[in-house]
Design an enzyme around this catalytic site. Structure first.
Site, PDB file in Angstrom:
ATOM      1  N   HIS A   1     -28.340  29.045   8.147  1.00 52.66           N
ATOM      2  CA  HIS A   1     -27.533  30.266   8.311  1.00 52.66           C
ATOM      3  C   HIS A   1     -26.292  30.131   7.438  1.00 52.66           C
ATOM      4  O   HIS A   1     -25.433  29.298   7.705  1.00 52.66           O
ATOM      5  CB  HIS A   1     -27.150  30.408   9.790  1.00 52.66           C
ATOM      6  CG  HIS A   1     -26.566  31.735  10.134  1.00 52.66           C
ATOM      7  ND1 HIS A   1     -25.278  32.096   9.784  1.00 52.66           N
ATOM      8  CD2 HIS A   1     -27.090  32.789  10.793  1.00 52.66           C
ATOM      9  CE1 HIS A   1     -25.040  33.315  10.230  1.00 52.66           C
ATOM     10  NE2 HIS A   1     -26.125  33.758  10.841  1.00 52.66           N
ATOM     11  N   ILE A   2     -26.197  30.943   6.389  1.00 49.96           N
ATOM     12  CA  ILE A   2     -25.125  30.800   5.404  1.00 49.96           C
ATOM     13  C   ILE A   2     -23.890  31.569   5.844  1.00 49.96           C
ATOM     14  O   ILE A   2     -23.890  32.796   5.880  1.00 49.96           O
ATOM     15  CB  ILE A   2     -25.594  31.264   4.017  1.00 49.96           C
ATOM     16  CG1 ILE A   2     -26.857  30.493   3.613  1.00 49.96           C
ATOM     17  CG2 ILE A   2     -24.481  31.076   2.987  1.00 49.96           C
ATOM     18  CD1 ILE A   2     -27.613  31.114   2.468  1.00 49.96           C
TER      19      ILE A   2
END
Length: 150
Positions: A69-70
């Protein structure tokens, strides 16, 4: 499992978001990135690509389902600041670049650039984990944890 980004290692419990810090999504680690290239942490298959380009899922040969999850609160960016370099169902190798993120844009428009990586099926209790004690990571090169089937 190898680092998904180059930067500073962050314990999952230190991520400023309870979904990750309380391990609601699963066991894992996080990295505060110094550049925006996010790579495959292991060999596997892309099983999830967020429409908003801020996250991807990969299934490893061991059967682990890994979510990367950026940034935090980046879903609200609606894909702006992200360039996806892979496709659903793609077979990828450790270190393959999968997403390029504009860290300056994320820094200004989301709550954090930190990149959690969690094993979303770790609660199934099928894997043993050996977590590494690290300070810095190099994408695709630094081993962050070892896991095996119980």
């Amino acid at each position: 499992m190898f680092a998904h980004a180059t930067g500073t290692f962050v314990a999952l419990s230190e991520v400023p978001d309870p979904v990750f810090s309380q391990k609601m999504m699963g066991e894992g680690i996080a990295i505060k990135p110094v550049d925006g290239t996010v790579v495959a942490p292991a060999d596997g298959e892309i099983i999830q690509l967020a429409d908003t380009k801020h996250a991807f899922g990969i299934r490893t040969e061991l059967g682990q389902e890994i979510l990367v999850h950026i940034g935090l609160e980046t879903v609200a960016l609606k894909g702006e600041g992200f360039e996806v370099l892979t496709t659903m169902g793609a077979k990828v190798k450790k270190g393959d670049p999968l997403i390029k993120a504009d860290l300056d844009f994320i820094e200004k428009n989301a709550s954090s650039t930190i990149i959690p990586m969690v094993v979303t099926n770790s609660a199934e209790d099928k894997f043993d984990f050996d977590w590494k004690n690290l300070t810095n990571t190099v994408a695709g090169e630094t081993e962050v944890f070892v896991s095996k089937l119980k």
